[in-house]
Scaffold this motif. Structure first.
Motif, PDB file in Angstrom:
ATOM      1  N   PRO A  25       1.378   4.901   6.793  1.00 32.10           N
ATOM      2  CA  PRO A  25       2.516   4.189   6.194  1.00 32.10           C
ATOM      3  C   PRO A  25       3.526   5.174   5.605  1.00 32.10           C
ATOM      4  O   PRO A  25       3.130   6.227   5.075  1.00 32.10           O
ATOM      5  CB  PRO A  25       1.856   3.352   5.093  1.00 32.10           C
ATOM      6  N   PRO A  26       4.827   4.869   5.713  1.00 33.75           N
ATOM      7  CA  PRO A  26       5.360   3.652   6.293  1.00 33.75           C
ATOM      8  C   PRO A  26       5.723   3.789   7.778  1.00 33.75           C
ATOM      9  O   PRO A  26       6.486   4.686   8.150  1.00 33.75           O
ATOM     10  CB  PRO A  26       6.632   3.401   5.457  1.00 33.75           C
ATOM     11  N   ALA A  69       4.416   3.892  -3.491  1.00 27.76           N
ATOM     12  CA  ALA A  69       4.314   5.261  -2.977  1.00 27.76           C
ATOM     13  C   ALA A  69       4.598   5.264  -1.472  1.00 27.76           C
ATOM     14  O   ALA A  69       5.633   5.740  -1.025  1.00 27.76           O
ATOM     15  CB  ALA A  69       2.936   5.835  -3.275  1.00 27.76           C
ATOM     16  N   THR A  70       3.699   4.691  -0.677  1.00 32.85           N
ATOM     17  CA  THR A  70       3.897   4.640   0.776  1.00 32.85           C
ATOM     18  C   THR A  70       4.166   3.217   1.260  1.00 32.85           C
ATOM     19  O   THR A  70       4.155   2.948   2.457  1.00 32.85           O
ATOM     20  CB  THR A  70       2.673   5.217   1.511  1.00 32.85           C
ATOM     21  N   ALA A  71       4.381   2.308   0.327  1.00 33.70           N
ATOM     22  CA  ALA A  71       4.784   0.933   0.625  1.00 33.70           C
ATOM     23  C   ALA A  71       5.707   0.487  -0.507  1.00 33.70           C
ATOM     24  O   ALA A  71       5.697   1.090  -1.595  1.00 33.70           O
ATOM     25  CB  ALA A  71       3.567   0.011   0.721  1.00 33.70           C
ATOM     26  N   PRO A  72       6.517  -0.549  -0.281  1.00 35.17           N
ATOM     27  CA  PRO A  72       7.422  -0.992  -1.344  1.00 35.17           C
ATOM     28  C   PRO A  72       6.680  -1.355  -2.621  1.00 35.17           C
ATOM     29  O   PRO A  72       5.547  -1.860  -2.589  1.00 35.17           O
ATOM     30  CB  PRO A  72       8.092  -2.224  -0.730  1.00 35.17           C
ATOM     31  N   GLY A 104       7.069  -7.138  -0.603  1.00 34.52           N
ATOM     32  CA  GLY A 104       7.435  -6.099   0.350  1.00 34.52           C
ATOM     33  C   GLY A 104       6.232  -5.327   0.852  1.00 34.52           C
ATOM     34  O   GLY A 104       6.171  -4.939   2.037  1.00 34.52           O
ATOM     35  N   ALA A 105       5.253  -5.066  -0.026  1.00 29.63           N
ATOM     36  CA  ALA A 105       4.021  -4.386   0.395  1.00 29.63           C
ATOM     37  C   ALA A 105       3.269  -5.227   1.418  1.00 29.63           C
ATOM     38  O   ALA A 105       2.696  -4.701   2.382  1.00 29.63           O
ATOM     39  CB  ALA A 105       3.142  -4.100  -0.818  1.00 29.63           C
ATOM     40  N   PHE A 138      -7.603  -8.180  11.584  1.00 29.88           N
ATOM     41  CA  PHE A 138      -6.295  -8.072  10.942  1.00 29.88           C
ATOM     42  C   PHE A 138      -6.500  -7.441   9.566  1.00 29.88           C
ATOM     43  O   PHE A 138      -6.683  -8.114   8.566  1.00 29.88           O
ATOM     44  CB  PHE A 138      -5.709  -9.486  10.850  1.00 29.88           C
ATOM     45  N   GLY A 139      -6.476  -6.092   9.541  1.00 34.59           N
ATOM     46  CA  GLY A 139      -6.909  -5.351   8.351  1.00 34.59           C
ATOM     47  C   GLY A 139      -5.771  -4.891   7.465  1.00 34.59           C
ATOM     48  O   GLY A 139      -5.527  -3.686   7.330  1.00 34.59           O
ATOM     49  N   THR A 140      -5.081  -5.845   6.872  1.00 36.95           N
ATOM     50  CA  THR A 140      -4.017  -5.509   5.925  1.00 36.95           C
ATOM     51  C   THR A 140      -4.647  -5.086   4.596  1.00 36.95           C
ATOM     52  O   THR A 140      -5.217  -5.897   3.883  1.00 36.95           O
ATOM     53  CB  THR A 140      -3.100  -6.716   5.713  1.00 36.95           C
ATOM     54  N   TRP A 141      -4.487  -3.813   4.235  1.00 35.49           N
ATOM     55  CA  TRP A 141      -5.117  -3.254   3.031  1.00 35.49           C
ATOM     56  C   TRP A 141      -4.091  -2.590   2.122  1.00 35.49           C
ATOM     57  O   TRP A 141      -4.211  -1.404   1.793  1.00 35.49           O
ATOM     58  CB  TRP A 141      -6.163  -2.181   3.398  1.00 35.49           C
ATOM     59  N   PRO A 142      -3.035  -3.245   1.725  1.00 40.50           N
ATOM     60  CA  PRO A 142      -2.100  -2.569   0.810  1.00 40.50           C
ATOM     61  C   PRO A 142      -2.750  -2.330  -0.548  1.00 40.50           C
ATOM     62  O   PRO A 142      -3.371  -3.224  -1.118  1.00 40.50           O
ATOM     63  CB  PRO A 142      -0.932  -3.552   0.709  1.00 40.50           C
ATOM     64  N   PHE A 143      -2.631  -1.124  -1.029  1.00 42.24           N
ATOM     65  CA  PHE A 143      -3.177  -0.744  -2.319  1.00 42.24           C
ATOM     66  C   PHE A 143      -2.074  -0.738  -3.370  1.00 42.24           C
ATOM     67  O   PHE A 143      -0.891  -0.783  -3.058  1.00 42.24           O
ATOM     68  CB  PHE A 143      -3.839   0.636  -2.249  1.00 42.24           C
TER      69      PHE A 143
END
Length: 529
Positions: free
Chosen positions: A249-250, A281-284, A289-290, A316-321
């Protein structure tokens, strides 16, 4: 005098009935339960909670399609470019791959869903569909938490095997994805191979693992095919999935991971498409937005997998931290993490895709009060949102930097509580209890202790912790005032002294050790001989 005697008789009758109820309850506790009537179990239906409301999911979806069409992905390897452009993506002069919305929507329609993640033992098979909830481990911790010394030390290969065999006996942890990195094996090939070996030898539950580069997949496939009794058998029942961080990301492809993805798809291994941006950091920093970025990244991966092999099982492994924006450090136990994970579950359901995300990643360094509330809140919210696969839900500390064997045992209790919340309340004519209330109040003793309904439901309706404390203060004092960590330490030592899984026969292990020689680093003596 007669009134006194009547009162004494009544009191004696009540004591007798209560005693009878206690005896009946003890007998009921001893009786084994079929899996399908246990109070908590794998695959319970969640979905009663969701932070996204109204048309929020549609708005996220539209933002995702816009990003994939206009921004796209950088750093695609040649084989990725070839597969995606052949499927209908475009490769721009700026080097970025862009995804027309028609291609994305067509992929979503045709993608694999409602599939099974298999265990080596079929009793551990997990049907991944709808809002069925399963909890498991995951991560790449570099430290093991020594709770008795209150220290962190580097994690070792033996620790991975020990964690696997503890999880093998814990009912509320349904799958085992590699939670640690073996810091005693520096060579990447040997690290990948031995990590997988320790996992599949330690548990017959479904296993998730990672590979560093494409070339490391083939020896692992050879081992897995041998354990399955042949390549065809493994492809029919793949009991290992690949946790694949194909994206940096991103919106950039991870070149080595893309090679691994292609090799795993070709070898018949299901793929966890993992996007792990860090909000701020690497996402909004905006929570919505993340979610948008994570969904866009994973859908790009889904197009990639299906361009290689249509219908290949992919999660579908969406893992926003989450970041603590004061310091930039990851905050895995935060409230924001809880709502992010729940929102990701909702987006998987929006697309009717098998979803996996992360919860239970406490910031606390030890299994303490902070660990308990952070894990409990994030794990239960993921379950209530109906997330199919809740990764990193047990054992983790320090926002994925530390892993604790005692916490596996404590967290198994915690996840039982979460599953009971996920299950909710069944409202039926019988459960409304009109007849039972009438019998107790009008004909019976005025309490429900020995009632037929109480005895019948005590095991199927109620969850009981294994190491959690429900003693009275008097009992607790008589037992030496134990706390939950002391009980977990004792249980961990007992399990590690006694539990040496044998689902892979010794004769087959001998053949593997002959075939791979010194490449297998886990001594047989440390596996019970």
């Amino acid at each position: 005098m007669s009134v006194v005697l009547e009162k004494q008789d009544t009191a004696a009758d009540q004591r007798s009935r209560r005693s009878g109820g206690r005896e009946a309850r003890r007998a009921m506790r001893a009786a084994p339960l079929a899996d399908d009537i246990r109070p908590v179990r794998a695959g319970l239906e969640g979905g009663s909670y969701g932070p996204l409301r109204g048309n929020d999911q549609e708005r996220i979806h539209e933002a995702v399609l816009t990003l994939l069409e206009t921004v796209g992905f950088a750093n695609a390897i040649p084989s990725c470019i070839e597969a995606l452009t052949k499927a209908g993506a475009t490769h721009g002069d700026d080097g970025r791959i862009r995804f027309p919305r028609a291609l994305v929507l067509d992929t979503i329609r045709k993608a694999a869903r409602n599939f099974t993640l298999h265990g080596q033992d079929p009793k551990h098979d997990m049907v991944i569909q709808g809002k069925r909830v399963h909890y498991g481990t995951a991560g790449a911790a570099v430290h093991l938490v020594d709770v008795e010394k209150r220290e962190y030390r580097e994690s070792l290969l033996q620790d991975i095997y020990d964690a696997a065999r503890i999880v093998d006996g814990l009912d509320n942890i349904h799958f085992f994805q590699r939670p640690m990195v073996p810091r005693d094996i520096p060579d990447p090939l040997e690290m990948d191979f031995n990590t997988l070996y320790a996992c599949v030898m330690g548990t017959s539950k479904h296993v998730g693992t990672s590979f560093t580069v494409r070339e490391n997949v083939q020896p692992a496939l050879e081992m897995l095919y041998a354990i399955a009794g042949g390549e065809e058998n493994f492809r029919a029942r793949p009991f290992v999935s690949n946790s694949n961080c194909f994206v940096v990301p991103p919106m950039k492809f991870a070149e080595d991971a893309c090679g691994v993805l292609e090799a795993c798809v070709e070898g018949g291994i299901p793929i966890l498409l993992l996007s792990a941006g860090q909000a701020g950091a690497t996402a909004p920093a905006a929570i919505a937005g993340a979610v948008v970025q994570a969904v866009a990244e994973v859908l790009a991966g889904l197009v990639y997998v299906n361009a290689i092999k249509p219908g290949h099982p992919a999660i579908f492994g969406t893992w926003p931290f989450v970041s603590d924006l004061r310091t930039g450090a990851m905050s895995g136990g935060s409230a924001e993490q809880a709502v992010l994970t729940a929102a990701c579950a909702q987006m998987a359901q929006f697309y009717d895709l098998p979803g996996g995300s992360a919860a239970g990643m406490t910031d606390s360094k030890l299994p303490d009060i902070q660990s308990g509330y952070e894990k409990g809140i994030t794990d239960v919210m993921a379950g209530l949102a109906g997330l199919n696969l809740v990764y990193e839900s047990a054992g983790m500390h320090a926002s994925l930097l530390g892993f604790c064997l005692e916490s596996l045992i404590i967290d198994n209790d915690m996840l039982g509580h979460c599953l009971r919340c996920v299950r909710g309340i069944e409202v039926t004519d019988e459960a409304l209890s009109i007849d039972t209330i009438g019998d107790v109040c009008l004909k019976g003793p005025g309490h429900y202790l020995g009632n037929e309904q109480t005895l019948r439901l005590m095991q199927t309706e109620y969850f009981y912790p294994a190491v959690g404390d429900r003693f009275s203060p008097k009992e607790w004092n008589e037992k030496g005032r134990p706390d939950i960590l002391q009980r977990a330490i004792i249980e961990k030592k007992r399990v590690l002294a006694e539990r040496f899984p044998r689902h892979v026969p010794k004769l087959l292990d001998d053949k593997l050790r002959t075939r791979f020689g010194d490449m297998i680093k886990l001594p047989r003596a440390n596996m019970g001989g």
